[in-house]
Design an enzyme around this catalytic site. Structure first.
Site, PDB file in Angstrom:
ATOM      1  N   HIS A  90      42.968  35.960  30.616  1.00 38.32           N
ATOM      2  CA  HIS A  90      43.471  36.813  31.692  1.00 38.32           C
ATOM      3  C   HIS A  90      42.862  36.404  33.029  1.00 38.32           C
ATOM      4  CE1 HIS A  90      43.297  40.975  33.783  1.00 38.32           C
ATOM      5  NE2 HIS A  90      44.464  40.416  34.047  1.00 38.32           N
ATOM      6  N   GLU A  93      44.547  33.358  34.346  1.00 40.12           N
ATOM      7  CA  GLU A  93      45.838  33.730  34.960  1.00 40.12           C
ATOM      8  C   GLU A  93      45.629  34.104  36.431  1.00 40.12           C
ATOM      9  OE1 GLU A  93      47.610  37.736  35.842  1.00 40.12           O
ATOM     10  OE2 GLU A  93      47.549  37.609  33.649  1.00 40.12           O
ATOM     11  N   HIS A  94      44.594  34.896  36.721  1.00 36.53           N
ATOM     12  CA  HIS A  94      44.291  35.267  38.106  1.00 36.53           C
ATOM     13  C   HIS A  94      43.960  34.038  38.951  1.00 36.53           C
ATOM     14  CE1 HIS A  94      43.470  39.830  38.211  1.00 36.53           C
ATOM     15  NE2 HIS A  94      44.048  39.590  37.044  1.00 36.53           N
ATOM     16  N   GLU A 164      37.030  36.692  42.192  1.00 37.77           N
ATOM     17  CA  GLU A 164      38.138  37.140  41.342  1.00 37.77           C
ATOM     18  C   GLU A 164      37.644  37.823  40.073  1.00 37.77           C
ATOM     19  OE1 GLU A 164      42.116  37.984  41.177  1.00 37.77           O
ATOM     20  OE2 GLU A 164      40.885  37.157  42.794  1.00 37.77           O
ATOM     21  N   GLU A 171      40.616  45.766  38.132  1.00 35.91           N
ATOM     22  CA  GLU A 171      41.810  46.041  37.334  1.00 35.91           C
ATOM     23  C   GLU A 171      41.438  46.830  36.079  1.00 35.91           C
ATOM     24  OE1 GLU A 171      45.450  43.591  35.129  1.00 35.91           O
ATOM     25  OE2 GLU A 171      43.955  42.516  36.316  1.00 35.91           O
TER      26      GLU A 171
END
Length: 1036
Positions: A90, A93-94, A164, A171
């Site tokens: 994940h 992906e960012h 990030e 999130e």
């Protein structure tokens, strides 16, 4: 409810609509030796291409499209996360969005997409990661070049990695108090620890930073290693959608994506089922965040994808999830035990799957959980022993085939995402159909799945706040309290035996399956609605289908009832009335939704609204039934109690809304003159009885005017006939329900006008004190509906959207949610910044010889500039500060100062490029009758009647000068602009209690005014005029 068909263009979805088409002719597209089955009315071209690096692609040519799109599905998900680095897939992906060797400027990809009318996103699932975007069609070439770099040579700088990780953590923070996330992870937790289904896929600061360092791991190096070893062209599936020819699209794709590495990576597989015997025959009691009782019954089953042409799960979910007479839900509802029921295949892959039945229980149903489970198993036994009637499969097949062949065209971005996902699973000929259209009747396949739905194979998850203090275990990632006890088959059999005797049976044939799919021959070839009929009782707007040529129609009917919004009690009673009406209709009209005819009755700001969309063949029958129910409405005490209980829980759960949702609520409450606060409505509801609704309803309908809109495959005489019938039933009957509304009684929604040169701010504690997140809504009110000012505002929002996201989220890491967008309240326009913060914020500071803190607002932009220019880490350090909403507000103001120079320095070429992008966005054609009707109905319901709005705004854009945009910014948006009108809504999370106390105790700063009472504020402010003119509606 089963996996009910939805009006969408997603090919992977269940049947989208329903009706008996002619013999199912198969349209095919030449794809290099492969025939891809497509809807018979689909004019788009399709071609399958495999590049030399083994990247498999599907090209879609649509000469009529205004938007181009692309999606890359990578067969790598969080199941591949290394042990001890939860969330790495994940996180990757960012990171791929940041920069690449070819485009090293951070955020240049997202900036290009935003400036050319597009959007971009990605998601990581168990076994896939999907990246996608859309863009104005003429910008596809350059967008694809930037997109391809994700998979060729991305850059992952140390500072970007560090920042990030905070975004991923933010999130996750956003999801910590979300019951769907919590309960999903609990199901993952209670399975085999050696199976990847057990993993935590999101990741957070602890997994990606703290524990990684404890193990001596460099997260950035692990990220690069993961990318290099997992991302291979042979594991990727690409879909590109554009207006170019297939040959040109093929040349484009071959040129842009040929450099993706193919390392010949063997596809990842995860054999075995997540659940061993110890994870079956269990009853899990879990404590949710919100009020309510939910029962989830799950069984591990053979994945439907292995026999998708037979569709056994679709057949079974259709029956278990049915809501008509004799169904499980019908019985549970009759007993007063259930609010809703859904059934279908849940989490699945090729190797494992779960079939789930989810029942929302009433308070009484909570006391009868064992009986509810017993009735479920009794119904399953009925299905196991009554055979598999072929007529049910044939009916379902007809519905699915019609849904496929008459599927509405939708946004290309959704289309490419679904197809790229399908490409990982299905053979090329079924990429568009996927599992949506069962074609082979196999009683054995159906029986095999039914035989797996046994007491010996079951997992029961029972969620209720009533279990607080009765649990002894805690799920580690979200902190959900739960307990586990054994439920052997003998216990289930006892529940079955003791459940009440009820008449469970299979459904009757569906009378709403359309038989007439012909297109009406309408003489009025108009491009905008016109008033077809007007009486003192109603007004009918009509728009025939001149674009889509499908056997579908769209109906809106607004019942204007002044009493509906006269008090909190009236608003609540109107809501109860519409819910009861839907409740009464469900037994009969559920079949309509299964067959692709959708309806809803909901309250709105003038009364209530009836909406219908779908196949027109049986639409009149359904509409007349709804009107008849209104005319004959009687309050049933038992159903009133169930609806009141459900609404009570919704009001109780209001405080669990996320902070960003709370600031949006407060903003609407302050600006809308007629809005009632949730707590007053809740208080009113608590005192209401069924007799109150019985007394209220005649008064509600006593003064009524009906605003109607009919569009699509319906003839004008039929539309007039329908409305005449409505008037006859409601107004002209011997004992009429409704009376005409006087012209002076029409409701007009009016919006508060803020004071020029003044900043209003409203601080409030988060309604859920356990929520650590805070939120800000910084609203800048600019003007009331005006073509020139509308395009200036929209252009400013387009230019500022990505810089705001990049600065506030990517650079300053203020929170996962950080966005700039337009706001429109009944024609009153403005800009709004919305930020939901994490607890801390990263602030860059200089580290020369001694680290020192800099709070000076003059120096801060310089430090941010140093940080974003990638100065050596020895010169820049990150320090974390508490970030409360008042500070978030200051960061928005600081961004506007930075953006000011960006706007002033914009070249003429950049300005013209942005104007062209906005023109392309405004000229985008409607893709289906829903989209077209939503625009026209918006003009009608607001009273503006500007049906040529798009054309007028495009004409204004073509004449626009850069100086006009700068003047608009200087007048309305610039910090300290003389005409600037600001409303700052600040919701303080649980960790910012002290900051909240400080701001409410301190005197307001200069040119600021604290709102201490929302209603006094509303009463003290002037209002904008309303475009709603009632019977004599005015036009701009």
């Amino acid at each position: 409810m089963d996996s009910r068909p939805r009006e969408t263009d997603a090919p992977g979805d269940p049947a989208n609509g329903a009706a008996p088409p002619p013999a199912a002719a198969v349209a095919a597209a030449a794809t290099g030796g492969v025939e891809i089955t497509k809807p018979r009315n689909d004019k788009r071209g399709y071609r399958r291409v495999v590049l030399p690096n083994a990247l498999e692609c599907l090209l879609i040519s649509d000469p009529d499209t205004d938007k181009a799109a692309a999606s890359m599905s990578v067969s790598v998900g969080y199941f591949c996360d290394p042990d001890g680095l939860e969330g790495l897939a994940h996180f990757l992906e960012h990171m791929l969005f940041y920069a690449s060797k070819k485009y090293p400027i951070e955020d240049s990809y997202s900036k290009y997409i935003a400036e050319h009318g597009g959007s971009t996103n990605a998601f990581t699932s168990t076994e896939r990661t999907n990246f996608y975007f859309d863009v104005n069609s003429d910008s596809l070439h350059d967008a694809l070049d930037r997109f391809a770099q994700f998979f060729i040579k991305p850059l992952m700088s140390p500072d970007a990695v560090h920042r990030e990780i905070k975004a991923v953590d933010s999130e996750n923070q956003k999801n910590l108090l979300s019951d769907p996330w919590r309960m999903s992870q609990l199901q993952n937790h209670l399975c085999d620890e050696n199976h990847p289904y057990h993993k935590f896929g999101t990741g957070n600061w602890d997994t990606l930073e703290v524990k990684a360092k404890e193990k001596g791991l460099d997260t950035r190096l692990e990220l690069i290693k993961f990318y290099d070893s997992h991302y291979s062209a042979n594991l990727m599936k690409l879909v590109v959608y554009g207006k170019d020819s297939l040959d040109n699209l093929q040349n484009l794709v071959e040129n842009k994506f040929c450099d993706i590495r193919d390392i010949g990576r063997k596809p990842f597989s995860f054999p075995g089922h997540p659940c061993s015997s110890e994870h079956l025959q269990i009853l899990v009691k879990a404590v949710p965040i919100k009020q309510g009782h939910t029962l989830r019954i799950l069984w591990p089953i053979t994945p439907n994808v292995r026999c998708y042409k037979e569709g056994p799960c679709k057949y079974i979910s259709h029956l278990i999830g049915h809501e008509g007479e004799g169904s499980l839900f019908y019985i549970l509802k009759k007993l007063g035990w259930a609010i809703s029921l859904e059934a279908g295949e849940g989490d699945w892959s090729y190797d494992f799957s779960f079939f789930s039945v989810v029942i929302r229980l009433t308070d009484e149903g909570q006391e009868h959980m064992e009986d509810a489970v017993g009735l479920l198993f009794r119904y399953i036994t009925l299905l196991q022993t009554s055979g598999t009637p072929k007529w049910i499969f044939d009916e379902l097949q007809t519905i699915c085939e019609t849904g496929f062949h008459y599927r509405d065209k939708g946004p290309p971005i959704h289309y490419v995402v679904n197809i790229s996902s399908n490409m990982q699973i299905f053979p090329p000929e079924d990429w568009l159909i996927a599992s949506s259209m069962p074609s082979k009747f196999s009683p054995d396949a159906i029986q095999n799945i039914l035989n797996e739905l046994t007491p010996g194979n079951v997992r029961i998850f029972w969620e209720s706040k009533r279990f607080e203090g009765q649990t002894n275990l805690t799920e580690p990632w979200y902190g959900t309290s739960y307990s586990v006890e054994a439920v052997p088959p003998s216990i289930i059999q006892k529940w079955v035996a003791e459940a009440p005797e009820e008449d469970l049976h299979l459904p009757k044939p569906n009378i709403f399956i359309p038989r007439d799919l012909s297109l009406k021959n309408v003489e009025e070839k108009v491009s905008v609605p016109f008033m077809l009929r007007k009486t003192p009782l109603s007004r009918l707007w009509y728009k025939p289908d001149t674009m889509f040529f499908t056997p579908k129609a769209y109906i809106k009917m607004d019942f204007h009832c002044p009493l509906s919004q006269s008090s909190p009690e009236s608003a609540v009673l109107t809501d109860v009335f519409t819910r009861l009406l839907m409740d009464y209709l469900n037994d009969y009209a559920y079949d309509a939704q299964v067959a692709g005819l959708y309806y809803a009755v909901k309250p709105n700001d003038t009364g209530f609204q009836v909406t219908m969309v779908g196949y027109n063949d049986k639409m009149r029958t359904l509409l007349e039934t709804v009107i008849g129910k209104i005319a004959e409405f009687e309050v049933r005490v038992d159903r009133f109690s169930v609806i009141k209980e459900a609404m009570t829980k919704e009001y109780e759960n209001f405080k669990f809304r996320q902070p960003y949702q709370q600031v949006l609520y407060y903003c609407s409450l302050m600006l809308d003159e007629q809005a009632w606060p949730w707590d007053e409505e809740f208080s009113a509801l608590s005192h209401l009885e069924a007799s109150d609704l019985g007394n209220f309803l005649p008064h509600l309908l006593a003064k009524t005017f009906i605003e109607c809109y009919f569009a699509g495959n319906i003839e004008p005489n039929e539309a007039k006939s329908v409305i005449q019938h409505v008037e006859d039933v409601l107004f002209n009957a011997p004992i009429s329900v409704c009376k005409p509304l006087s012209p002076s009684q029409h409701l007009a929604r009016r919006i508060v006008k803020l004071e020029k040169g003044l900043r209003y701010y409203y601080p409030a504690m988060c309604l859920n004190h356990q929520d650590e997140n805070s939120a800000l809504l910084h609203y800048i009110q600019t003007h009331q509906d005006n073509v020139k000012q509308n395009v200036l505002l929209h252009l400013l929002a387009l230019i500022g959207k990505q810089p705001a996201f990049h600065q506030l989220r990517s650079v300053e890491q203020l929170g996962y949610i950080a966005l700039l967008r337009q706001r429109n309240d009944s024609g009153v326009r403005g800009l709004q910044f919305i930020i939901q913060s994490t607890v801390k914020v990263n602030i860059p500071i200089l580290s020369i010889s001694v680290i020192f803190l800099v709070f000076n607002s003059f120096l801060f932009p310089i430090l941010v500039l140093l940080y974003t220019c990638n100065y050596p880490p020895t010169l820049i350090s990150l320090v974390q500060f508490q970030q409360d909403p008042a500070n978030l507000d200051a960061r928005v103001e600081n961004f506007l100062k930075m953006f000011e120079s960006t706007l002033y320095q914009m070249s003429d070429a950049e300005f013209k490029s942005n104007v062209r992008a906005l023109i392309d966005m405004k000229l985008e054609k409607y893709k289906n009758i829903r989209e077209e009707s939503a625009f026209f109905w918006g003009e009608i319901s607001e009273g503006t009647l500007k049906f040529d709005r798009k054309e007028a705004e495009v004409a204004a854009l073509r004449e626009l000068k850069k100086e006009e945009l700068i003047d608009f910014f200087n007048d309305h948006v610039k910090v300290n602009a003389p005409q600037k009108k600001i409303l700052s809504i600040q919701v303080y999370g649980g960790l910012h209690t002290a900051e909240y106390q400080t701001i409410v105790q301190n005197a307001p700063p200069p040119q600021s005014c604290e709102i201490t009472d929302i209603y006094s504020f509303r009463r003290s402010r002037p209002l904008y005029g309303s475009f709603r003119g009632g019977f004599g509606q005015m036009k701009l």
